[in-house]
Structures are given as C-alpha cells and as structure tokens.
Scaffold this motif. Structure first.
Motif, PDB file in Angstrom:
ATOM      1  N   ASP A  79       0.376   2.498   2.746  1.00  0.00           N
ATOM      2  CA  ASP A  79      -0.254   1.372   3.440  1.00  0.00           C
ATOM      3  C   ASP A  79      -1.009   1.908   4.647  1.00  0.00           C
ATOM      4  O   ASP A  79      -0.662   2.981   5.162  1.00  0.00           O
ATOM      5  CB  ASP A  79       0.805   0.374   3.929  1.00  0.00           C
ATOM      6  N   PRO A  80      -2.013   1.180   5.149  1.00  0.00           N
ATOM      7  CA  PRO A  80      -2.664   1.613   6.382  1.00  0.00           C
ATOM      8  C   PRO A  80      -1.622   1.707   7.504  1.00  0.00           C
ATOM      9  O   PRO A  80      -0.790   0.814   7.659  1.00  0.00           O
ATOM     10  CB  PRO A  80      -3.684   0.516   6.678  1.00  0.00           C
ATOM     11  N   PRO A  95     -13.178   5.321  -3.839  1.00  0.00           N
ATOM     12  CA  PRO A  95     -12.588   4.186  -3.121  1.00  0.00           C
ATOM     13  C   PRO A  95     -12.596   2.924  -3.981  1.00  0.00           C
ATOM     14  O   PRO A  95     -13.436   2.750  -4.863  1.00  0.00           O
ATOM     15  CB  PRO A  95     -13.499   4.013  -1.909  1.00  0.00           C
ATOM     16  N   GLN A  98     -11.884  -1.619  -0.804  1.00  0.00           N
ATOM     17  CA  GLN A  98     -11.129  -2.250   0.273  1.00  0.00           C
ATOM     18  C   GLN A  98     -11.140  -1.341   1.500  1.00  0.00           C
ATOM     19  O   GLN A  98     -10.790  -0.167   1.409  1.00  0.00           O
ATOM     20  CB  GLN A  98      -9.676  -2.502  -0.160  1.00  0.00           C
ATOM     21  N   TRP A 103      -9.467   2.633   7.702  1.00  0.00           N
ATOM     22  CA  TRP A 103      -8.661   2.971   6.533  1.00  0.00           C
ATOM     23  C   TRP A 103      -9.399   2.570   5.265  1.00  0.00           C
ATOM     24  O   TRP A 103      -9.921   1.468   5.146  1.00  0.00           O
ATOM     25  CB  TRP A 103      -7.313   2.263   6.599  1.00  0.00           C
ATOM     26  N   GLU A 105      -9.096   2.324   1.027  1.00  0.00           N
ATOM     27  CA  GLU A 105      -8.192   2.334  -0.123  1.00  0.00           C
ATOM     28  C   GLU A 105      -8.823   3.161  -1.238  1.00  0.00           C
ATOM     29  O   GLU A 105     -10.002   3.009  -1.550  1.00  0.00           O
ATOM     30  CB  GLU A 105      -7.925   0.911  -0.609  1.00  0.00           C
ATOM     31  N   LYS A 112      -2.740   2.888  -6.015  1.00  0.00           N
ATOM     32  CA  LYS A 112      -3.696   2.780  -4.913  1.00  0.00           C
ATOM     33  C   LYS A 112      -3.035   3.268  -3.631  1.00  0.00           C
ATOM     34  O   LYS A 112      -1.883   2.933  -3.348  1.00  0.00           O
ATOM     35  CB  LYS A 112      -4.173   1.348  -4.748  1.00  0.00           C
ATOM     36  N   TRP A 114      -4.025   4.800   0.677  1.00  0.00           N
ATOM     37  CA  TRP A 114      -4.945   4.635   1.800  1.00  0.00           C
ATOM     38  C   TRP A 114      -5.162   5.958   2.505  1.00  0.00           C
ATOM     39  O   TRP A 114      -4.240   6.753   2.647  1.00  0.00           O
ATOM     40  CB  TRP A 114      -4.382   3.624   2.795  1.00  0.00           C
TER      41      TRP A 114
END
Length: 122
Positions: A79-80, A95, A98, A103, A105, A112, A114
């Motif tokens: 996650d970010p 990418p 997102q 950040w 994705e 997925k 980040w």
C-alpha cells in the motif's frame, strides 16, 4: 470501477452465448415425395435485441498509462506508505493508472503493488 464494469459486461455476454449454445431442440417433421415422413431435431434460436451498446465509451481507455523504466533496485509496497513487499530489479514497469500523490500503482508477480515515484508523477 471501470474494470469491474468491463468484467460484468463480459460475463453477461458470455452468459448470453452459453444460453444460445445450450438451447433446446425442436422436432421438425418432413415428408418426402414418396410419402415417408422423417422427424429431425433442429436447434431453437431466439433473437434478442440490445437497446444500448454493451461497451460504453467510459470503459475505453484512450490514453493508457505510460510505461516507466527503473534503473536501480527499487522497493515496492503493498500500500502507499505501507509495508515493504519486495524489491524490483531494473526493468520497464507497467503502471495500472492509479496514482496517489507520488505513489504509482504497478503490476507485480504478487499482484498490484505501489512504488514511490515522484519522477514518474511529474
């Protein structure tokens, strides 16, 4: 959200094809010139008219996200600002589109992930 709508449309179309492929057959009796009648089965096909297109313009990505080349070993995260998930060797990344702040994705072998990439988001 767009991917979910695309998957839903695909499943609906697949269900329609499956329904048509598994349609019941109706017996058809024919009589030839000698007076002998034969009964055969032919598929019953019904037609459905769609009043609106299945693929709507909102589902079409006109400008896909640009690919990004990393030149050094880079950490990617679940996650970010989250837990580090792994490291990536130098490569070209794809990418998902997102972006949250700096950040980005990306697609990884774990799903997925980040990457902190202020140079990509400029």
């Amino acid at each position: 959200m767009k991917k979910l709508a695309a998957i839903t449309a695909t499943l609906a179309l697949s269900a329609a094809f499956a329904t048509a492929a598994s349609a019941d057959t109706a017996p058809v009796t024919t009589t030839n010139s000698t007076g002998t009648s034969t009964t055969t089965s032919t598929p019953v096909v019904t037609s459905t008219t769609v009043s609106s297109p299945i693929i709507v313009p909102d589902l079409i990505v006109a400008n896909p996200p640009k690919k990004w080349e990393i030149l050094k070993v880079t950490t990617f995260y679940k996650d970010p600002n989250g837990k580090a998930w792994g490291k990536l060797d130098p490569q070209v990344l794809e990418p998902t589109g997102q972006i949250i702040g700096d950040w980005v994705e990306i697609y990884t072998w774990l799903g997925k992930g980040w990457v902190f990439a202020p140079e990509y988001t400029k």
